[in-house]
Design a protein around this motif. Structure first.
Motif, PDB file in Angstrom:
ATOM      1  N   LEU A  90     -17.934   3.052  11.231  1.00 50.02           N
ATOM      2  CA  LEU A  90     -17.753   3.603  12.610  1.00 50.02           C
ATOM      3  C   LEU A  90     -19.219   4.202  13.213  1.00 50.02           C
ATOM      4  N   SER A  91     -19.752   4.745  12.136  1.00 53.34           N
ATOM      5  CA  SER A  91     -21.121   5.133  12.555  1.00 53.34           C
ATOM      6  C   SER A  91     -22.338   4.418  12.335  1.00 53.34           C
ATOM      7  N   THR A  92     -22.197   3.366  11.544  1.00 54.30           N
ATOM      8  CA  THR A  92     -23.543   2.390  11.579  1.00 54.30           C
ATOM      9  C   THR A  92     -23.171   1.014  11.764  1.00 54.30           C
ATOM     10  N   GLY A  93     -21.683   0.583  11.767  1.00 51.96           N
ATOM     11  CA  GLY A  93     -21.568  -0.670  12.013  1.00 51.96           C
ATOM     12  C   GLY A  93     -21.346  -1.364  10.997  1.00 51.96           C
ATOM     13  N   GLU A  94     -21.472  -1.100   9.699  1.00 45.11           N
ATOM     14  CA  GLU A  94     -21.428  -1.891   8.680  1.00 45.11           C
ATOM     15  C   GLU A  94     -19.934  -2.238   8.440  1.00 45.11           C
ATOM     16  N   TYR A  95     -19.386  -3.434   7.903  1.00 46.48           N
ATOM     17  CA  TYR A  95     -17.912  -3.612   7.662  1.00 46.48           C
ATOM     18  C   TYR A  95     -17.746  -4.609   6.557  1.00 46.48           C
ATOM     19  N   LEU A  96     -16.689  -4.630   6.154  1.00 46.81           N
ATOM     20  CA  LEU A  96     -16.299  -5.424   4.961  1.00 46.81           C
ATOM     21  C   LEU A  96     -14.821  -5.977   5.227  1.00 46.81           C
ATOM     22  N   GLU A  97     -14.600  -7.402   5.324  1.00 46.55           N
ATOM     23  CA  GLU A  97     -13.577  -8.182   5.603  1.00 46.55           C
ATOM     24  C   GLU A  97     -13.177  -8.985   4.576  1.00 46.55           C
ATOM     25  N   GLY A  98     -11.658  -9.176   4.346  1.00 44.06           N
ATOM     26  CA  GLY A  98     -11.445  -9.954   3.503  1.00 44.06           C
ATOM     27  C   GLY A  98      -9.713 -10.196   3.526  1.00 44.06           C
ATOM     28  N   THR A  99      -9.184 -10.998   2.435  1.00 40.59           N
ATOM     29  CA  THR A  99      -7.834 -11.006   2.240  1.00 40.59           C
ATOM     30  C   THR A  99      -7.400 -10.742   0.961  1.00 40.59           C
ATOM     31  N   VAL A 100      -6.504  -9.845   0.747  1.00 42.92           N
ATOM     32  CA  VAL A 100      -5.984  -9.474  -0.582  1.00 42.92           C
ATOM     33  C   VAL A 100      -4.527  -9.686  -0.712  1.00 42.92           C
ATOM     34  N   ASP A 101      -3.699 -10.122  -1.896  1.00 46.23           N
ATOM     35  CA  ASP A 101      -2.465 -10.191  -2.304  1.00 46.23           C
ATOM     36  C   ASP A 101      -1.926  -9.014  -2.620  1.00 46.23           C
ATOM     37  N   SER A 102      -0.780  -8.353  -1.709  1.00 45.48           N
ATOM     38  CA  SER A 102      -0.248  -7.225  -2.168  1.00 45.48           C
ATOM     39  C   SER A 102       0.672  -7.165  -3.529  1.00 45.48           C
ATOM     40  N   ALA A 103       0.765  -8.516  -3.703  1.00 44.95           N
ATOM     41  CA  ALA A 103       1.877  -8.640  -5.013  1.00 44.95           C
ATOM     42  C   ALA A 103       1.387  -8.270  -6.201  1.00 44.95           C
ATOM     43  N   GLU A 104      -0.091  -8.133  -6.225  1.00 47.41           N
ATOM     44  CA  GLU A 104      -0.819  -7.703  -7.236  1.00 47.41           C
ATOM     45  C   GLU A 104      -0.537  -6.118  -7.476  1.00 47.41           C
ATOM     46  N   SER A 113     -21.832   3.641  -0.115  1.00 48.92           N
ATOM     47  CA  SER A 113     -21.550   5.098  -0.023  1.00 48.92           C
ATOM     48  C   SER A 113     -22.413   5.822   1.210  1.00 48.92           C
ATOM     49  N   THR A 114     -22.684   4.964   2.292  1.00 48.54           N
ATOM     50  CA  THR A 114     -23.346   5.347   3.249  1.00 48.54           C
ATOM     51  C   THR A 114     -22.472   6.444   4.236  1.00 48.54           C
ATOM     52  N   PRO A 115     -23.026   7.655   4.507  1.00 46.90           N
ATOM     53  CA  PRO A 115     -22.124   8.622   4.977  1.00 46.90           C
ATOM     54  C   PRO A 115     -21.719   8.122   6.499  1.00 46.90           C
ATOM     55  N   GLY A 116     -20.585   8.707   6.993  1.00 48.16           N
ATOM     56  CA  GLY A 116     -19.993   8.327   8.112  1.00 48.16           C
ATOM     57  C   GLY A 116     -18.484   8.362   8.210  1.00 48.16           C
ATOM     58  N   VAL A 128       1.866  -7.165  11.694  1.00 48.48           N
ATOM     59  CA  VAL A 128       2.063  -5.552  11.410  1.00 48.48           C
ATOM     60  C   VAL A 128       0.907  -4.914  10.819  1.00 48.48           C
ATOM     61  N   GLU A 129       0.483  -3.874  11.506  1.00 47.38           N
ATOM     62  CA  GLU A 129      -1.047  -3.403  11.012  1.00 47.38           C
ATOM     63  C   GLU A 129      -0.739  -1.833  10.639  1.00 47.38           C
ATOM     64  N   TYR A 130      -1.314  -1.667   9.572  1.00 50.94           N
ATOM     65  CA  TYR A 130      -1.456  -0.333   8.787  1.00 50.94           C
ATOM     66  C   TYR A 130      -2.840   0.256   8.801  1.00 50.94           C
ATOM     67  N   THR A 131      -3.203   1.336   9.313  1.00 57.03           N
ATOM     68  CA  THR A 131      -4.522   1.796   9.638  1.00 57.03           C
ATOM     69  C   THR A 131      -4.629   3.218   8.893  1.00 57.03           C
ATOM     70  N   GLY A 132      -6.065   3.637   8.621  1.00 58.69           N
ATOM     71  CA  GLY A 132      -6.308   4.854   8.221  1.00 58.69           C
ATOM     72  C   GLY A 132      -7.705   5.130   8.564  1.00 58.69           C
ATOM     73  N   GLU A 133      -7.967   6.437   8.527  1.00 62.12           N
ATOM     74  CA  GLU A 133      -9.567   6.805   8.806  1.00 62.12           C
ATOM     75  C   GLU A 133      -9.924   7.866   7.900  1.00 62.12           C
ATOM     76  N   PHE A 134     -11.302   7.738   7.275  1.00 64.61           N
ATOM     77  CA  PHE A 134     -11.779   8.870   6.284  1.00 64.61           C
ATOM     78  C   PHE A 134     -13.172   8.904   6.677  1.00 64.61           C
ATOM     79  N   GLU A 135     -13.646  10.042   5.930  1.00 60.75           N
ATOM     80  CA  GLU A 135     -15.257  10.233   6.445  1.00 60.75           C
ATOM     81  C   GLU A 135     -15.813  10.828   4.881  1.00 60.75           C
ATOM     82  N   LEU A 136     -17.101  10.076   4.854  1.00 64.78           N
ATOM     83  CA  LEU A 136     -17.999  10.437   3.661  1.00 64.78           C
ATOM     84  C   LEU A 136     -19.112  11.323   3.955  1.00 64.78           C
TER      85      LEU A 136
END
Length: 136
Positions: A90-104, A113-116, A128-136
């Protein structure tokens, strides 16, 4: 004589023990360096709709940021199917998006490792959406 050699060996080895410590001082300043630690990311469960029972439910996803891998390690405690994942700094606007299979059961998401402040969200096929937030 044996005691003298032991003391001399200790004195000669002492500087190498001090400089090999992960808590030794930097060359740049007098602040000790501390090895990075793993950050636990709290994943929030979606709020129930009106009329549904309201009880504490453990999120089926557990996440940790591992600084040694520069990635988020996500563990799926139940099969949620395919999930759309978005990790955004949220600090720099960088993002990663994709699809994962939870069955794995486990996946590592590479993150810079950019701070933010980072936001992570997992969205199931049913929305259904699961969200979290953390800071580096």
């Amino acid at each position: 004589m044996k005691k003298f050699i032991s003391i001399l060996t200790f004195i000669l080895c002492l500087p190498s023990l001090i400089f090999a410590s992960p808590f030794s001082l930097n060359d740049n300043d007098d602040v000790p360096t501390v090895p990075p630690s793993i950050i636990i990311i709290i994943i929030k469960t979606p709020t129930p709709l009106p009329g549904q029972p309201r009880s504490l439910v453990q999120a089926p996803i557990e996440c940790q940021y591992n600084p040694y891998m520069n990635g988020i390690c996500a563990t799926f405690n139940q099969d949620l199917g395919e999930l759309d994942v978005l990790v955004e700094n949220l600090s720099t606007g960088e993002y990663l998006e994709g699809t994962v299979d939870s069955a794995e059961g486990y996946v590592v998401l590479p993150v810079s490792s950019t701070p933010g402040v980072y936001n992570i969200s997992f969205v199931t096929a049913s929305g259904v959406e699961y969200t979290g937030e953390f800071e580096l």
